[in-house]
Scaffold this motif. Structure first.
Motif, PDB file in Angstrom:
ATOM      1  N   THR A  77     -12.337   7.792  17.282  1.00 57.16           N
ATOM      2  CA  THR A  77     -13.382   8.764  16.982  1.00 57.16           C
ATOM      3  C   THR A  77     -14.722   8.077  16.768  1.00 57.16           C
ATOM      4  N   LEU A  78     -14.731   7.042  15.921  1.00 52.56           N
ATOM      5  CA  LEU A  78     -15.982   6.330  15.637  1.00 52.56           C
ATOM      6  C   LEU A  78     -16.504   5.607  16.877  1.00 52.56           C
ATOM      7  N   LEU A  79     -15.595   5.008  17.652  1.00 52.30           N
ATOM      8  CA  LEU A  79     -16.011   4.305  18.865  1.00 52.30           C
ATOM      9  C   LEU A  79     -16.595   5.275  19.885  1.00 52.30           C
ATOM     10  N   LEU A  80     -15.957   6.427  20.039  1.00 55.65           N
ATOM     11  CA  LEU A  80     -16.448   7.424  20.987  1.00 55.65           C
ATOM     12  C   LEU A  80     -17.813   7.962  20.553  1.00 55.65           C
ATOM     13  N   VAL A  81     -17.967   8.238  19.260  1.00 54.30           N
ATOM     14  CA  VAL A  81     -19.258   8.720  18.751  1.00 54.30           C
ATOM     15  C   VAL A  81     -20.338   7.669  18.984  1.00 54.30           C
ATOM     16  N   GLY A  82     -20.026   6.413  18.697  1.00 51.54           N
ATOM     17  CA  GLY A  82     -21.008   5.352  18.886  1.00 51.54           C
ATOM     18  C   GLY A  82     -21.406   5.180  20.346  1.00 51.54           C
ATOM     19  N   LEU A  83     -20.412   5.192  21.246  1.00 52.16           N
ATOM     20  CA  LEU A  83     -20.710   5.039  22.673  1.00 52.16           C
ATOM     21  C   LEU A  83     -21.594   6.162  23.197  1.00 52.16           C
ATOM     22  N   VAL A  84     -21.262   7.384  22.821  1.00 51.40           N
ATOM     23  CA  VAL A  84     -22.009   8.522  23.353  1.00 51.40           C
ATOM     24  C   VAL A  84     -23.399   8.590  22.725  1.00 51.40           C
ATOM     25  N   LEU A  85     -23.505   8.305  21.420  1.00 47.24           N
ATOM     26  CA  LEU A  85     -24.826   8.306  20.785  1.00 47.24           C
ATOM     27  C   LEU A  85     -25.745   7.277  21.437  1.00 47.24           C
ATOM     28  N   LEU A  86     -25.227   6.070  21.634  1.00 45.66           N
ATOM     29  CA  LEU A  86     -26.034   5.017  22.257  1.00 45.66           C
ATOM     30  C   LEU A  86     -26.442   5.407  23.676  1.00 45.66           C
ATOM     31  N   SER A  87     -25.514   5.976  24.430  1.00 46.60           N
ATOM     32  CA  SER A  87     -25.803   6.346  25.820  1.00 46.60           C
ATOM     33  C   SER A  87     -26.809   7.487  25.898  1.00 46.60           C
ATOM     34  N   THR A  88     -26.599   8.534  25.118  1.00 48.67           N
ATOM     35  CA  THR A  88     -27.474   9.698  25.210  1.00 48.67           C
ATOM     36  C   THR A  88     -28.880   9.400  24.713  1.00 48.67           C
ATOM     37  N   LEU A  89     -28.993   8.645  23.625  1.00 47.30           N
ATOM     38  CA  LEU A  89     -30.325   8.333  23.109  1.00 47.30           C
ATOM     39  C   LEU A  89     -31.083   7.415  24.070  1.00 47.30           C
ATOM     40  N   MET A 225     -24.065  13.823  16.326  1.00 43.19           N
ATOM     41  CA  MET A 225     -22.930  13.259  15.615  1.00 43.19           C
ATOM     42  C   MET A 225     -22.025  14.352  15.057  1.00 43.19           C
ATOM     43  N   ILE A 226     -22.616  15.451  14.595  1.00 41.02           N
ATOM     44  CA  ILE A 226     -21.818  16.561  14.080  1.00 41.02           C
ATOM     45  C   ILE A 226     -20.879  17.087  15.160  1.00 41.02           C
ATOM     46  N   PHE A 227     -21.370  17.199  16.392  1.00 42.70           N
ATOM     47  CA  PHE A 227     -20.549  17.720  17.481  1.00 42.70           C
ATOM     48  C   PHE A 227     -19.577  16.660  18.005  1.00 42.70           C
ATOM     49  N   PHE A 228     -20.010  15.416  18.058  1.00 39.86           N
ATOM     50  CA  PHE A 228     -19.175  14.369  18.641  1.00 39.86           C
ATOM     51  C   PHE A 228     -17.958  14.045  17.778  1.00 39.86           C
ATOM     52  N   LEU A 229     -18.053  14.258  16.470  1.00 41.27           N
ATOM     53  CA  LEU A 229     -16.897  14.005  15.607  1.00 41.27           C
ATOM     54  C   LEU A 229     -15.756  14.986  15.877  1.00 41.27           C
ATOM     55  N   SER A 230     -16.064  16.102  16.529  1.00 43.56           N
ATOM     56  CA  SER A 230     -15.024  17.100  16.807  1.00 43.56           C
ATOM     57  C   SER A 230     -14.812  17.307  18.309  1.00 43.56           C
ATOM     58  N   ILE A 272      -8.533  17.833   6.555  1.00 35.39           N
ATOM     59  CA  ILE A 272      -9.260  17.444   5.334  1.00 35.39           C
ATOM     60  C   ILE A 272      -9.767  16.013   5.458  1.00 35.39           C
ATOM     61  N   LEU A 273      -8.945  15.121   6.003  1.00 34.53           N
ATOM     62  CA  LEU A 273      -9.404  13.738   6.209  1.00 34.53           C
ATOM     63  C   LEU A 273     -10.556  13.688   7.202  1.00 34.53           C
ATOM     64  N   ALA A 274     -10.531  14.549   8.208  1.00 35.61           N
ATOM     65  CA  ALA A 274     -11.639  14.603   9.170  1.00 35.61           C
ATOM     66  C   ALA A 274     -12.921  15.084   8.500  1.00 35.61           C
ATOM     67  N   ILE A 275     -12.798  16.053   7.591  1.00 34.34           N
ATOM     68  CA  ILE A 275     -13.975  16.523   6.857  1.00 34.34           C
ATOM     69  C   ILE A 275     -14.562  15.405   6.007  1.00 34.34           C
ATOM     70  N   ILE A 276     -13.698  14.632   5.354  1.00 38.65           N
ATOM     71  CA  ILE A 276     -14.172  13.516   4.531  1.00 38.65           C
ATOM     72  C   ILE A 276     -14.878  12.475   5.395  1.00 38.65           C
ATOM     73  N   LEU A 277     -14.279  12.144   6.552  1.00 41.45           N
ATOM     74  CA  LEU A 277     -14.902  11.175   7.451  1.00 41.45           C
ATOM     75  C   LEU A 277     -16.253  11.680   7.951  1.00 41.45           C
ATOM     76  N   ALA A 278     -16.330  12.974   8.285  1.00 42.23           N
ATOM     77  CA  ALA A 278     -17.594  13.538   8.781  1.00 42.23           C
ATOM     78  C   ALA A 278     -18.676  13.468   7.706  1.00 42.23           C
ATOM     79  N   ASN A 279     -18.322  13.753   6.471  1.00 40.52           N
ATOM     80  CA  ASN A 279     -19.313  13.705   5.396  1.00 40.52           C
ATOM     81  C   ASN A 279     -19.769  12.282   5.114  1.00 40.52           C
TER      82      ASN A 279
END
Length: 297
Positions: A77-89, A225-230, A272-279
């Protein structure tokens, strides 16, 4: 009490009854699903074993934390978010700067650049899976064979990178949509003065345009990031979380536990763990962004 304070209190007393229905609906909309998720996460609730039910305490959480599946999904999840954030920005900033320049057909290029953002994720994933990345009749496979190379099995050899490419193609227009108006609001006199001082395109971008874009880039990063986490649809359509767990993120893990294994309790604990990670991720990103914006000021 001053007259102004009394007027504000009277105004607040008059508007609160009008806001109450909207606030109540919002609380029910948010609190009730969250409360039910928390409750199911501490229950033995497997639809394949209805006889085994009751209070489970933290057993569902212990099962997830003790296994390696959760940690692999969190890393993916974190790797995918990082890759897409870096690429899109990166791509979004480059395209916004290019589309801000004057050239023939700029309106058509802007329309084509923004088009992927309005396409449904499942449709985008199917296009990339069947028309572009298919190792037999995809466009990329045809290009490789034309060059004397072997076609690449993208979803088998590099599934997370392939999914990141699909999501980046979908969301880069969103960054362009935010950055292009910001570039157009840049003072033309400032840019003209820089040109008169001998600033080239690189210096103009680095010292004038990029600092001006930091705020909208920060907003784009937080929204993305809010959308990419899900992320779910692209994974479900292309790889199904595989091979193995190579492309399973938290959202797909929750789906697999809740619907494939019919374990509502374990799926709720994962939620619930996903909510904690997102926050945690949101707080971390907001602090970094806030610090950068303070530096810009």
């Amino acid at each position: 009490m001053t007259a102004a304070a009394a007027a504000r209190r009277t105004h607040g007393a008059r508007t609160k009854p009008l806001l109450a229905p909207s606030v109540a609906v919002l609380l029910v909309w948010m609190v009730v699903p969250l409360a039910m998720t928390i409750w199911f996460s501490v229950e033995h609730y497997n639809l394949l074993a209805p006889a085994r039910h009751g209070f489970a305490g933290l057993d569902n959480y212990r099962y997830l934390v003790a296994g390696r599946t959760l940690w692999i999904a969190m890393w993916n999840t974190l790797l995918l978010v990082g890759l897409v954030l870096l690429s899109t920005l990166s791509l979004g900033t480059l395209l916004a700067v290019l589309l801000d320049r004057e050239f023939p057909g700029r309106g058509v290029c802007r329309l084509l650049t923004l088009a992927p953002f309005f396409m449904m994720p499942t449709v985008s994933a199917l296009i990339w899976k069947n028309m572009l990345m298919n190792p037999v009749f995809g466009i990329f496979a045809w290009i490789n064979r034309s060059l004397g190379l072997q076609p690449v099995e993208f979803f088998s050899t590099m599934p997370l990178t392939a999914i990141a490419a699909i999501v980046a193609w979908e969301w880069t227009p969103f960054v362009v949509l935010l950055l292009l108006p910001a570039l157009q609001s840049l003072d033309a006199g400032q840019k003209e003065a820089a040109r008169l001082d001998g600033a080239g395109p690189v210096a103009m971008f680095w010292h004038i345009e990029l600092p001006h874009l930091l705020r909208p880039m920060a907003v784009a990063a937080m929204i993305e990031m809010i959308f990419f986490l899900s992320l779910f649809a692209e994974i479900y359509v292309t790889t199904g979380g595989g091979p193995g767990l190579a492309s399973t993120n938290l959202a797909y893990l929750i789906f697999r536990d809740a619907l494939f294994d019919w374990d509502v309790g374990r799926g709720s604990a994962g939620g619930i763990l996903a909510i904690i990670l997102a926050n945690i991720s949101s707080i971390f990103l907001m602090r970094i962004v806030g610090r950068n914006l303070e530096d810009v000021r």
